[in-house]
Design an enzyme around this catalytic site. Structure first.
Site, short mmCIF file in Angstrom:
data_model
loop_
_atom_site.label_atom_id
_atom_site.label_comp_id
_atom_site.label_asym_id
_atom_site.label_seq_id
_atom_site.Cartn_x
_atom_site.Cartn_y
_atom_site.Cartn_z
N ASN A 1 0.30 9.16 -5.35
CA ASN A 1 -0.13 10.38 -4.66
C ASN A 1 0.76 11.59 -4.92
OD1 ASN A 1 -1.86 8.40 -3.78
ND2 ASN A 1 -1.76 8.91 -1.63
N ASN B 1 -6.16 11.05 -10.62
CA ASN B 1 -5.29 9.89 -10.78
C ASN B 1 -5.17 9.46 -12.24
OD1 ASN B 1 -4.99 9.91 -8.05
ND2 ASN B 1 -6.27 8.12 -7.64
N ASN C 1 0.84 4.15 -2.83
CA ASN C 1 0.64 5.57 -2.48
C ASN C 1 1.83 6.42 -2.91
OD1 ASN C 1 -1.20 4.95 0.63
ND2 ASN C 1 -1.93 5.26 -1.44
N LYS D 1 0.85 -1.20 0.00
CA LYS D 1 0.00 0.00 0.00
C LYS D 1 0.88 1.25 0.00
CE LYS D 1 -4.16 2.10 1.20
NZ LYS D 1 -4.15 3.03 2.29
P1 NAD Z 1 -8.81 12.41 10.95
O1 NAD Z 1 -7.94 13.62 10.88
O2 NAD Z 1 -10.18 12.46 10.37
O3 NAD Z 1 -8.96 11.96 12.47
C1 NAD Z 1 -7.89 11.94 13.36
C2 NAD Z 1 -8.44 12.35 14.72
O4 NAD Z 1 -7.42 12.14 15.70
C3 NAD Z 1 -8.82 13.83 14.80
O5 NAD Z 1 -10.14 13.93 15.31
C4 NAD Z 1 -7.81 14.41 15.79
O6 NAD Z 1 -8.34 15.47 16.54
C5 NAD Z 1 -7.55 13.19 16.64
N1 NAD Z 1 -6.33 13.25 17.46
C6 NAD Z 1 -5.07 13.54 17.09
N2 NAD Z 1 -4.25 13.52 18.14
C7 NAD Z 1 -5.01 13.20 19.22
C8 NAD Z 1 -4.74 13.05 20.60
N3 NAD Z 1 -3.53 13.22 21.09
N4 NAD Z 1 -5.78 12.71 21.42
C9 NAD Z 1 -7.03 12.56 20.95
N5 NAD Z 1 -7.35 12.70 19.64
C10 NAD Z 1 -6.35 13.02 18.79
O7 NAD Z 1 -7.95 11.24 10.29
P2 NAD Z 1 -8.47 9.94 9.54
O8 NAD Z 1 -8.85 10.30 8.15
O9 NAD Z 1 -9.44 9.23 10.39
O10 NAD Z 1 -7.13 9.12 9.43
C11 NAD Z 1 -6.60 8.34 10.49
C12 NAD Z 1 -5.59 7.35 9.87
O11 NAD Z 1 -6.33 6.44 9.06
C13 NAD Z 1 -4.59 8.03 8.94
O12 NAD Z 1 -3.35 7.44 9.05
C14 NAD Z 1 -5.19 7.79 7.55
O13 NAD Z 1 -4.22 7.78 6.52
C15 NAD Z 1 -5.78 6.41 7.74
N6 NAD Z 1 -6.87 6.13 6.78
C16 NAD Z 1 -7.94 6.97 6.68
C17 NAD Z 1 -8.95 6.66 5.78
C18 NAD Z 1 -10.17 7.55 5.63
O14 NAD Z 1 -11.00 7.27 4.76
N7 NAD Z 1 -10.32 8.59 6.41
C19 NAD Z 1 -8.86 5.49 4.99
C20 NAD Z 1 -7.76 4.66 5.14
C21 NAD Z 1 -6.76 4.99 6.04
O1 KPL Z 2 -4.98 5.12 -1.53
C1 KPL Z 2 -5.10 5.97 -2.39
C2 KPL Z 2 -5.05 7.38 -1.93
O2 KPL Z 2 -5.56 8.26 -2.59
O3 KPL Z 2 -4.46 7.60 -0.85
C3 KPL Z 2 -5.18 5.57 -3.83
C4 KPL Z 2 -6.53 5.86 -4.40
C5 KPL Z 2 -4.93 4.08 -3.94
C6 KPL Z 2 -4.13 6.20 -4.65
O4 KPL Z 2 -4.41 7.48 -4.94
#
Ligand code: NAD
Ligand code: KPL
Length: 305
Positions: free
Chosen positions: A192, A202, A188, A184
């Site tokens: 990205n 993309n 990315n 993954k």
């Molecule tokens: P987000 O920014 O929506 O949420 C993160 C939350 O953590 C925020 O509410 C922030 O205030 C909180 N936070 C940070 N530090 C904190 C602390 N010390 N105490 C309490 N709360 C705290 O982020 P997200 O989109 O949910 O992403 C989280 C992880 O998941 C990332 O690594 C992201 O790449 C991964 N991810 C997200 C998605 C998605 O669709 N959102 C999909 C796949 C992977």
């Molecule tokens: O994971 C992705 C991202 O946007 O972070 C994909 C769609 C696989 C690559 O752009």
């Protein structure tokens, strides 16, 4: 199997997990940063999940990091750059044989946490589910996907996976979670940054196949040097397939930059470049891409690590 889950980070993915676990009757608390966030949460009346256009509010118990109840199972759902510091705040509360589930994208934050809290079992999660925050404490379930969970040290599946079934959280228990996370990360890294630098969806990356080809070659070498042969094999074909499947989308990094949000570049491209250096590999394409991206991020007033 019973045991309370603590969800750290009530953002997009944390909210998606917390609401589904809660409505399945799984004991759960969310941990909010500070008293102001806790007061705002109480004013909102709970965490809302919007799915298929319908919204429902779930009054999940919330607490502060300084609460005194021991933590047995912690789901860390903040960004990779916040994860270690967020766990450190809770460290005195971690029960002796606690479990820490790490939802972060990229690599680096998971290993740092596993090394710092060796008494806890760290379970790494790679997610392709999609969620975003419509407003504070309002999470939209935007895309179906999969969650791969695994423990690089102990391959035995934990008994509480049954709670994910109850909560209808899709998952696969993966024997080789590192291969999934590295693959993954490589995908990315290929897509990205180029989408940010070319300011494009993309799909438009297919108009310039040469840079993609060179990047995939270097990323495959990095994966092999890290012992990830399976993740390296066929990488370019996978990247091209994903670009085609997401042709109309803007990558997550593109969306972060356009919205003025910090990216997780240090745990993606930064991690690939660090791994290459550690293995003595020359990766001129990756290094140049990282430098150009860091310059662009600084121009936008965003952290470049
Ligand atoms: P987000 O920014 O929506 O949420 C993160 C939350 O953590 C925020 O509410 C922030 O205030 C909180 N936070 C940070 N530090 C904190 C602390 N010390 N105490 C309490 N709360 C705290 O982020 P997200 O989109 O949910 O992403 C989280 C992880 O998941 C990332 O690594 C992201 O790449 C991964 N991810 C997200 C998605 C998605 O669709 N959102 C999909 C796949 C992977
Ligand atoms: O994971 C992705 C991202 O946007 O972070 C994909 C769609 C696989 C690559 O752009």
């Amino acid at each position: 199997m019973a045991g309370t889950w603590h969800v750290l980070g009530a953002g997009s993915l944390g909210g998606l997990w917390a609401t589904r676990l809660f409505r399945a009757g799984v004991p759960l608390r969310i941990i909010l940063r500070n008293p102001q966030r806790l007061a705002e949460y109480h004013a909102a009346g709970g965490l809302a999940l919007i799915e298929n256009g319908a919204s429902r509010v779930y009054p999940i118990l919330a607490e502060l990091p300084g609460a005194t109840t021991p933590i047995e199972r912690l789901l860390v759902a903040c960004k990779a750059y916040d994860a270690e510091a967020a766990v450190a705040e809770l460290a005195p509360r971690l029960a002796k044989q606690s479990e820490i589930l790490l939802l972060q994208n990229g690599l680096g934050s998971q290993q740092a946490i596993a090394a710092r809290w060796p008494e806890s079992r760290c379970i790494f999660v790679s997610s392709t589910e999609g969620a975003y925050r419509q407003a504070d404490f309002r999470v939209v379930h935007a895309g179906r996907g999969q969650n791969w969970l695994g423990d690089p040290v102990n391959h035995q599946a934990p008994p509480w996976l049954a709670e994910l079934d109850m909560a209808e959280i899709p998952y696969v228990w993966a024997d080789d979670i590192m291969a999934i996370l590295w693959r993954k990360l490589a995908i990315n890294c290929a897509i990205n940054p180029l989408s940010v630098l070319s300011d494009c969806r993309n799909g438009e990356l297919l108009n310039h196949p040469e840079p993609l080809h060179r990047l995939c070659n270097e990323l495959s070498e990095v994966l092999r040097a890290c012992g990830q042969r399976a993740a390296a094999d066929g990488l370019e074909a996978v990247v091209l397939r994903i670009i085609e499947a997401t042709a109309q989308n803007y990558s997550s990094m593109y969306q972060d930059v356009r919205s003025g949000r910090r990216t997780e570049v240090g745990f993606l491209l930064g991690q690939a470049c660090r791994a290459a250096r550690q293995h003595g590999l020359a990766t001129p394409e990756l290094n140049e891409l990282f430098e150009r991206l860091q310059t662009l991020l600084r121009c936008h007033g965003l952290p470049a690590d």
